[in-house]
Scaffold this motif. Structure first.
Motif: not given
Lengths: 124, 229
Positions: A15-16, A18-19, A22-23, A28, A32-33, A36-37, A40
């Protein structure tokens, strides 16, 4: 290490990454990055060191680990919802103002054009 | 005396033509189309009105404000606001102008309650309208009988003075209540003239009374709590 711990750690890692992807793809924001990091990372840390969770739990005088996790998750979700709904209201207002400005500019332009055409047609 | 007549319309092709033709006798007509999907814009242009088109539906309040902004960019002395659905009779515009010239007030508002056909109005309107008006009178110090009527005439200079504040309105879709609170803070004066309310020629109003009442109450609350203007 138990299988469930490994699975949670792997999930947090995927998930991290993937985040971060996205950035990098500009899908993203940096804010937000980071958020979310951090989430996670916390999940991974608590999966690897469950005693840390117990320590925090005792700090807020709770006894049930699941209950504590639920409360924390709900509080985070509430905070996110509050922020999103404020942003939504602001954006809605900005879109309205923008639409209004576009309408006024277009109408002014139409008016100027028809004035110009009228002037042109009067010239010999 | 140069008069701008601003109307806001949303899918009003069935009611619009007679209103525009009648209104054009009294001043320059400005129609704000609030994202209609029917032939409202084309019809208005055919009738010789100046048309401002919202690219999306923004609600009646913002459409009214767009009309004001467009009219204020030009050289008008008075700005009329009225509905495009045929419920307001443009033939009554001279009554507003005469009242404004005689009393020197900044705004003249049409009153359905003082009008001769009000007794035939639905009970809900007869209950809610005076109640909301009493509340607005209490907050503003005005003595109106019908604050919610969308048939109004403004002095262009007075409207220009309060326009920056109106532009900051928090609930522009429920314009009337908040507008009067802002007007009273700016020290503008108000008078009323009786008007007759006609039935819509076609279609039904999109405003549900309960939802509208709730929205107006919310806008009053926000305006009272807001420190701006």
């Amino acid at each position: 290490m138990r299988i469930i711990t490994v699975a949670i750690l792997a999930l947090a890692l995927v998930a991290a990454s993937y985040t971060v992807r996205l950035f990098i793809r500009d899908r993203s924001s940096i804010r937000a990055t980071f958020f979310w990091i951090l989430i996670w990372l916390s999940i991974g840390v608590f999966a690897a060191f469950p005693d840390l969770l117990d320590f925090l739990m005792r700090g807020v005088m709770m006894q049930n680990r699941m209950f504590f996790l639920f409360i924390v998750a709900i509080l985070i979700l509430y905070a996110m919802f509050f922020r999103q709904s404020n942003q939504h209201t602001m954006m809605k207002r900005q879109v309205s103002r923008l639409a209004q400005e576009i309408a006024l500019l277009r109408a002014t332009l139409d008016q100027e054009l028809s004035r110009h055409e009228e002037k042109q047609s009067k010239q010999p | 005396m140069k008069l701008a007549i601003t109307l806001s319309a949303y899918n009003e092709e069935k009611n619009l033509k007679p209103v525009l033709e009648e209104a054009a006798k009294y001043g320059e007509v400005i129609l704000v189309d609030d994202g209609s999907s029917d032939r409202t814009v084309q019809l208005a242009r055919d009738c010789g009105a100046k048309v401002v088109v919202h690219p999306i539906n923004l609600g009646q309040g913002l459409a009214v404000l767009t009309g004001f902004k467009f009219a204020l960019k030009q050289d008008f002395d008075m700005i009329v606001e009225m509905d495009a659905d045929g419920q307001h009779d443009p033939a009554e515009i001279p009554l507003f102008v005469e009242k404004m010239n005689r009393t020197g007030v900044d705004i003249v508002v049409g009153s359905r309650i003082l009008g001769s056909n009000y007794q035939g109005a639905p009970w809900a309107r007869r209950f809610f309208l005076p109640s909301l008006t009493r509340l607005i009178n209490l907050l503003t110090g005005y003595r109106m009988t019908d604050s919610m009527c969308g048939f109004r005439v403004f002095k262009a200079d007075s409207l220009r003075r309060v326009m920056p504040v109106l532009d900051q309105m928090l609930e522009p879709q429920y314009l009337a209540a908040e507008m009067f609170i802002r007007f009273s803070r700016a020290g503008l004066t108000v008078a009323e003239v009786p008007i007759r309310l006609k039935d819509r020629a076609s279609g039904v109003s999109t405003k549900g009374l309960f939802r509208y009442g709730l929205g107006v109450s919310r806008s009053i609350l926000k305006a009272v709590l807001s420190k701006k203007g």
